[in-house]
Motif scaffolding. Structure first.
Motif, mmCIF file in Angstrom:
data_model
loop_
_atom_site.group_PDB
_atom_site.id
_atom_site.type_symbol
_atom_site.label_atom_id
_atom_site.label_comp_id
_atom_site.label_asym_id
_atom_site.label_seq_id
_atom_site.Cartn_x
_atom_site.Cartn_y
_atom_site.Cartn_z
ATOM 1 N N LEU A 9 0.837 -1.189 0.000
ATOM 2 C CA LEU A 9 0.000 0.000 0.000
ATOM 3 C C LEU A 9 0.875 1.245 0.000
ATOM 4 O O LEU A 9 1.960 1.257 0.598
ATOM 5 C CB LEU A 9 -0.899 0.001 1.239
ATOM 6 C CG LEU A 9 -1.794 -1.226 1.401
ATOM 7 C CD1 LEU A 9 -2.528 -1.175 2.725
ATOM 8 C CD2 LEU A 9 -2.782 -1.308 0.254
ATOM 9 N N ASN A 10 0.412 2.286 -0.662
ATOM 10 C CA ASN A 10 1.140 3.551 -0.690
ATOM 11 C C ASN A 10 0.626 4.456 0.415
ATOM 12 O O ASN A 10 -0.591 4.616 0.584
ATOM 13 C CB ASN A 10 0.968 4.246 -2.040
ATOM 14 C CG ASN A 10 1.647 3.487 -3.154
ATOM 15 O OD1 ASN A 10 2.727 2.952 -2.966
ATOM 16 N ND2 ASN A 10 1.017 3.434 -4.314
ATOM 17 N N ALA A 11 1.543 5.058 1.131
ATOM 18 C CA ALA A 11 1.157 6.004 2.184
ATOM 19 C C ALA A 11 0.624 7.273 1.524
ATOM 20 O O ALA A 11 1.101 7.679 0.464
ATOM 21 C CB ALA A 11 2.352 6.328 3.060
ATOM 22 N N PRO A 12 -0.357 7.907 2.159
ATOM 23 C CA PRO A 12 -0.848 9.166 1.607
ATOM 24 C C PRO A 12 0.242 10.237 1.670
ATOM 25 O O PRO A 12 1.152 10.167 2.491
ATOM 26 C CB PRO A 12 -2.023 9.529 2.517
ATOM 27 C CG PRO A 12 -1.894 8.671 3.715
ATOM 28 C CD PRO A 12 -1.050 7.510 3.361
ATOM 29 N N VAL A 13 0.135 11.214 0.786
ATOM 30 C CA VAL A 13 1.091 12.323 0.798
ATOM 31 C C VAL A 13 0.790 13.179 2.019
ATOM 32 O O VAL A 13 -0.346 13.582 2.250
ATOM 33 C CB VAL A 13 0.981 13.159 -0.492
ATOM 34 C CG1 VAL A 13 1.907 14.358 -0.437
ATOM 35 C CG2 VAL A 13 1.274 12.290 -1.698
ATOM 36 N N VAL A 14 1.834 13.426 2.822
ATOM 37 C CA VAL A 14 1.661 14.170 4.061
ATOM 38 C C VAL A 14 2.577 15.384 4.029
ATOM 39 O O VAL A 14 3.750 15.272 3.682
ATOM 40 C CB VAL A 14 2.019 13.292 5.292
ATOM 41 C CG1 VAL A 14 1.955 14.081 6.576
ATOM 42 C CG2 VAL A 14 1.117 12.084 5.353
ATOM 43 N N VAL A 15 2.021 16.537 4.372
ATOM 44 C CA VAL A 15 2.853 17.727 4.523
ATOM 45 C C VAL A 15 3.361 17.709 5.952
ATOM 46 O O VAL A 15 2.588 17.799 6.906
ATOM 47 C CB VAL A 15 2.052 19.016 4.242
ATOM 48 C CG1 VAL A 15 2.913 20.234 4.491
ATOM 49 C CG2 VAL A 15 1.518 18.990 2.821
ATOM 50 N N ARG A 16 4.661 17.573 6.097
ATOM 51 C CA ARG A 16 5.283 17.473 7.414
ATOM 52 C C ARG A 16 5.279 18.845 8.079
ATOM 53 O O ARG A 16 5.818 19.804 7.533
ATOM 54 C CB ARG A 16 6.708 16.972 7.237
ATOM 55 C CG ARG A 16 7.354 16.495 8.492
ATOM 56 C CD ARG A 16 8.776 16.050 8.233
ATOM 57 N NE ARG A 16 8.816 14.839 7.415
ATOM 58 C CZ ARG A 16 9.916 14.188 7.129
ATOM 59 N NH1 ARG A 16 11.084 14.601 7.564
ATOM 60 N NH2 ARG A 16 9.882 13.098 6.395
ATOM 61 N N PRO A 17 4.684 18.980 9.256
ATOM 62 C CA PRO A 17 4.700 20.279 9.937
ATOM 63 C C PRO A 17 6.109 20.614 10.430
ATOM 64 O O PRO A 17 6.986 19.760 10.467
ATOM 65 C CB PRO A 17 3.743 20.083 11.114
ATOM 66 C CG PRO A 17 3.681 18.617 11.324
ATOM 67 C CD PRO A 17 3.963 17.964 10.011
ATOM 68 N N MET A 18 6.303 21.861 10.804
ATOM 69 C CA MET A 18 7.601 22.297 11.280
ATOM 70 C C MET A 18 7.947 21.579 12.586
ATOM 71 O O MET A 18 7.086 21.349 13.433
ATOM 72 C CB MET A 18 7.581 23.813 11.519
ATOM 73 C CG MET A 18 8.962 24.398 11.651
ATOM 74 S SD MET A 18 8.975 26.180 11.505
ATOM 75 C CE MET A 18 8.245 26.650 13.049
ATOM 76 N N ALA A 19 9.227 21.239 12.736
ATOM 77 C CA ALA A 19 9.684 20.533 13.940
ATOM 78 C C ALA A 19 9.554 21.428 15.165
ATOM 79 O O ALA A 19 9.858 22.621 15.100
ATOM 80 C CB ALA A 19 11.130 20.099 13.777
#
Length: 98
Positions: free
Chosen positions: A32-42
């Protein structure tokens, strides 16, 4: 005495049956492919990104989002991966290693 032995055998069978069911893996034919996620700022320079994981639930996989975590000293995150099996793939969850 025979009555107690039968109860012990029944209890053992139930325990083994439930433990096998609890550790059962869900096999999929294609990874399965993971959904595209916008990584928030650390939150800080010390945090590392923990990728999302696929979790087996009711015979299929559900995706749980990634998150920022602050690792303990001497630990690093080992990402999850799809492992090939006889009839497809199973998800091996990511975990913290030394």
């Amino acid at each position: 005495m025979k009555k107690y032995v039968n109860r012990i055998i029944l209890a053992a069978v139930l325990v083994v049956g439930f433990s096998v069911a609890a550790s059962a893996q869900v096999v999929v034919r294609a990874r399965l492919n993971a959904p595209v996620v916008v990584r928030p700022m650390a939150p800080s320079p010390h945090h590392v990104w923990v990728d999302g994981n696929w979790r087996p639930r009711h015979g299929h996989y559900e995706y749980s989002q990634g998150y920022w975590a602050e690792p303990r000293r001497g630990r690093h995150y080992i990402p999850g991966y799809w492992a090939p099996r006889r009839h497809g793939y199973v998800w091996i969850e990511g975990h913290w290693g030394r």
